[in-house]
Design an enzyme around this catalytic site. Structure first.
Site, PDB file in Angstrom:
ATOM      1  N   LEU A  78       0.857  -1.185   0.000  1.00  0.00           N
ATOM      2  CA  LEU A  78       0.000   0.000   0.000  1.00  0.00           C
ATOM      3  C   LEU A  78       0.891   1.232   0.000  1.00  0.00           C
ATOM      4  O   LEU A  78       1.822   1.319   0.802  1.00  0.00           O
ATOM      5  CB  LEU A  78      -0.902   0.046   1.245  1.00  0.00           C
ATOM      6  N   HIS A  79       0.616   2.173  -0.894  1.00  0.00           N
ATOM      7  CA  HIS A  79       1.394   3.406  -0.865  1.00  0.00           C
ATOM      8  C   HIS A  79       0.625   4.617  -1.374  1.00  0.00           C
ATOM      9  O   HIS A  79       1.039   5.751  -1.149  1.00  0.00           O
ATOM     10  CB  HIS A  79       2.672   3.254  -1.705  1.00  0.00           C
ATOM     11  N   ARG A  80      -0.492   4.414  -2.047  1.00  0.00           N
ATOM     12  CA  ARG A  80      -1.187   5.547  -2.657  1.00  0.00           C
ATOM     13  C   ARG A  80      -1.844   6.415  -1.589  1.00  0.00           C
ATOM     14  O   ARG A  80      -2.471   5.905  -0.653  1.00  0.00           O
ATOM     15  CB  ARG A  80      -2.219   5.062  -3.671  1.00  0.00           C
TER      16      ARG A  80
END
Length: 391
Positions: free
Chosen positions: A202-204
């Site tokens: 997850l990074h957005r």
């Protein structure tokens, strides 16, 4: 001639590496620029080491910051490099801030601007990456598309047929070249993972910067981890956000670890049973290695991973994520290879670039079909461009 190649973040390095190697095989003088958008050992240097990339000729040190701060920092530093090098062509990849910043500087300098991975569209204007994609394509002379849907997007937007080239997926070039090496590292064994495990990325900002959304995702992951242990190589900026949820959410068997290098991450994904992600590149990688993938977003700019791959776009509702995971684990997935995802996309890309540089009177991006709505007159059919893949 001198071709200047730009990379700035983890996915950029994976995409630019095969382009740099293909240019070297053709004995083309190449200048490699690292913008510094990702700048620490775990997010940057390890990729250069593992992908056989030489040290960059220029490191811009852009660092982190807001969208505007980061983009402007890259533009300011890159302008000086372009003035010094005077490149014939500038190659940008992907959709990060470094991509659009370098494209804008190169276009104003009069260099041939080449966008690798052109034409991808999520049609979600809330994604900063979508804005970067659209603007970069508009500034580019050559649009090197990874898939037929990207070609159709560009044609429908009015780009000329001589700009659009279906070359395939350069990211898969890197995967094909390194998969056996990644498997030999036995990362799952080193991490003492069970035979069956899942991988999370997850990074957005739409996921990690909204506490309610992130809490819902973590709740779903905890439920899934009761049956399938999950490992999460977390971006450094995501770790404190996860720590802040510990009183609110039971993480179950969700194990958060430090970021991995390219080879270890590829080996981890290849050996997994399920991947849950908001990354575009991971959607592509799971398609090729045949691992079911759940994309935790409302849309994807890579629909081919759904229609021809192992990917499902499931959103961020916790109940929906758990239900989708249960269904995905019950299906026998196999590796898929969309057309042009064959390990030779970079070679085809370089052929297109060199051919364009040999044309002294080439058209510029300003010579655009004026009507941006698809019609029978300006829509380019995919079969007309498939010859690029088979030259």
């Amino acid at each position: 001639m001198n071709v200047l190649c730009v990379a700035g973040a983890r996915p950029n390095f994976v995409k630019i590496a095969p382009i740099v190697h293909a240019l070297a095989r053709r004995e083309v003088t190449t200048t490699l620029v690292h913008t510094g958008q990702h700048y620490d050992q775990a997010m940057s240097q390890v990729f250069f080491d593992e992908l056989g990339l030489r040290a960059p000729d220029h490191f811009l040190g852009a660092g982190s910051g807001t969208q505007a701060e980061q983009t402007s920092a890259v533009m300011t530093a890159f302008e000086a490099v372009v003035g010094e090098v005077e490149p014939d062509a500038v190659v940008v990849v992907g959709d990060v801030n470094s991509t659009v910043a370098a494209a804008m500087v190169a276009a104003k300098a009069g260099a041939l601007v080449v966008h690798v991975e052109a034409g991808l569209r999520s049609r979600d204007w809330a994604m900063p990456e979508e804005i970067n994609r659209v603007v970069t394509d508009r500034l580019s002379d050559l649009l090197l598309a990874p898939s037929a849907d990207a070609v159709n997007n560009l044609a429908a937007e009015g780009y000329r047929t001589d700009q659009i080239h279906l070359v395939g997926n350069v990211m898969i070039d890197t995967l094909v070249a390194n998969l056996e090496s990644a498997r030999s590292r036995r990362v799952a064994s080193r991490l003492e993972l069970a035979d069956r495990y899942g991988v999370v990325t997850l990074h957005r900002p739409s996921n990690v910067d909204h506490p309610e959304t992130l809490a819902g995702i973590v709740t779903a992951l905890a439920t899934i981890s009761n049956d399938l242990p999950l490992v999460f190589p977390a971006h450094p900026r995501t770790v404190p956000l996860l720590d802040g949820l510990k009183e609110q959410c039971d993480p179950g068997q969700l194990r958060v670890i430090e970021p991995l290098g390219y080879l270890d991450f590829l080996g981890l994904v290849d050996g997994s049973t399920l991947v849950l992600t908001d990354s575009g590149g991971v959607q592509e990688e799971t398609t090729v290695v045949g691992v079911p993938c759940l994309t935790l977003r409302e849309s994807t700019e890579r629909p081919i991973t759904v229609t021809q791959g192992t990917n499902q776009v499931v959103g961020t509702d916790p109940e929906h994520i758990v239900e989708a995971a249960t269904r995905a684990l019950a299906i026998d997935h196999r590796p898929c290879q969309p057309d042009g995802w064959d390990g030779a996309a970079a070679a085809r890309s370089v052929e297109v670039i060199l051919a364009a540089l040999s044309e002294p009177d080439r058209p510029r991006p300003t010579d655009l079909v004026p009507d941006f709505h698809a019609t029978e007159d300006n829509r380019t059919s995919t079969p007309d461009l498939e010859a690029d893949l088979h030259r």
